[in-house]
Design a protein around this motif. Sequence first.
Motif, PDB file in Angstrom:
ATOM      1  N   ASP A 101       3.596   3.644  -5.955  1.00  0.00           N
ATOM      2  CA  ASP A 101       3.824   5.087  -5.955  1.00  0.00           C
ATOM      3  C   ASP A 101       5.051   5.377  -6.829  1.00  0.00           C
ATOM      4  OD1 ASP A 101       4.378   7.738  -5.441  1.00  0.00           O
ATOM      5  OD2 ASP A 101       4.289   7.549  -3.253  1.00  0.00           O
ATOM      6  N   ALA A 154       0.238  10.242  -6.589  1.00  0.00           N
ATOM      7  CA  ALA A 154      -0.953  10.499  -5.788  1.00  0.00           C
ATOM      8  C   ALA A 154      -1.890  11.473  -6.507  1.00  0.00           C
ATOM      9  CB  ALA A 154      -0.555  11.039  -4.420  1.00  0.00           C
ATOM     10  N   GLY A 158      -5.704  10.478  -7.712  1.00  0.00           N
ATOM     11  CA  GLY A 158      -6.784  11.269  -7.130  1.00  0.00           C
ATOM     12  C   GLY A 158      -7.595  12.007  -8.179  1.00  0.00           C
ATOM     13  N   VAL A 171      -6.235  10.639  -0.244  1.00  0.00           N
ATOM     14  CA  VAL A 171      -5.090   9.909  -0.788  1.00  0.00           C
ATOM     15  C   VAL A 171      -3.956   9.913   0.225  1.00  0.00           C
ATOM     16  CG1 VAL A 171      -3.437   9.735  -2.684  1.00  0.00           C
ATOM     17  CG2 VAL A 171      -5.738  10.610  -3.131  1.00  0.00           C
ATOM     18  N   ARG A 173       0.186   8.389   0.825  1.00  0.00           N
ATOM     19  CA  ARG A 173       1.400   7.778   0.277  1.00  0.00           C
ATOM     20  C   ARG A 173       2.201   7.181   1.423  1.00  0.00           C
ATOM     21  NH1 ARG A 173       5.085  11.792  -2.002  1.00  0.00           N
ATOM     22  NH2 ARG A 173       6.077  10.014  -3.011  1.00  0.00           N
ATOM     23  N   ILE A 178       0.501   3.985  -3.045  1.00  0.00           N
ATOM     24  CA  ILE A 178      -0.553   4.988  -2.965  1.00  0.00           C
ATOM     25  C   ILE A 178      -1.837   4.287  -2.547  1.00  0.00           C
ATOM     26  CG2 ILE A 178      -1.945   6.677  -4.231  1.00  0.00           C
ATOM     27  CD1 ILE A 178       0.426   6.832  -6.237  1.00  0.00           C
ATOM     28  N   CYS A 179      -2.499   4.854  -1.567  1.00  0.00           N
ATOM     29  CA  CYS A 179      -3.809   4.360  -1.136  1.00  0.00           C
ATOM     30  C   CYS A 179      -4.808   5.491  -1.346  1.00  0.00           C
ATOM     31  CB  CYS A 179      -3.776   3.952   0.329  1.00  0.00           C
ATOM     32  SG  CYS A 179      -5.373   3.388   0.965  1.00  0.00           S
ATOM     33  N   ALA A 180      -5.812   5.239  -2.184  1.00  0.00           N
ATOM     34  CA  ALA A 180      -6.837   6.246  -2.471  1.00  0.00           C
ATOM     35  C   ALA A 180      -8.195   5.739  -1.999  1.00  0.00           C
ATOM     36  CB  ALA A 180      -6.875   6.554  -3.963  1.00  0.00           C
TER      37      ALA A 180
END
Length: 208
Positions: A101, A154, A158, A171, A173, A178-180
């Motif tokens: 991130d 993010a 995205g 998405v 944080r 960052i996890c999408a």
Amino acid sequence: MTSSLKRMLNAGSGPRPAQRIARLIAEKHWEEVRLDIDPEVRPDVVGSITALDASFDAQSFDAVWSSHVLEHLYAHEVYPALRQIHRVLRPDGFALVMSPDIEAVAQFILDHGIAAVAYQSSAGPIRPLDMLYGHSRAIEDGHHYMAHRTGFTADRLGNLLMTAGFPTINVRRENFEICALAFMPEADVADIESALARIGFDMRESAA
């Protein structure tokens, strides 16, 4: 015609299976296929995330896991790579994509400086320079492909996933990461989110 076997592609696997989602793989009885550009890590398939079509047919996988891989690409390669991920997913599949991130890293630099240790990892202490440009020790040891060539907020990740054809993207944080979560059009969103929440990836609150 696609196989009835449930399969998950670990895209950019490194030397081991996907540990962070190992429980989900076991619960779903998926076959994990490890792909990596480095033959030394002994993946199932040697190849690049930018050229999945060289190794896999369309709609070959129910899920794609790609953890801290996209930042190793050049900026112009990211969209084609996401299109490749979209191509190999079945219509009810999903992709879970992780990256550093950059916004959180920038705030840490403002608060603590660029040389401060942000956290400890299995590879040793991680500093902002490692998150921005790649793990310094690994690069020093000759693994130049570990360098980072682009970065994500993010919003950027995205938007890239949406442009690549995923109609629904969630998405999150957290902890410099960052996890999408990107869904294919026929995915059972609620079921997938619930399964991920049980293993610590609760993606149900934020949607892009």
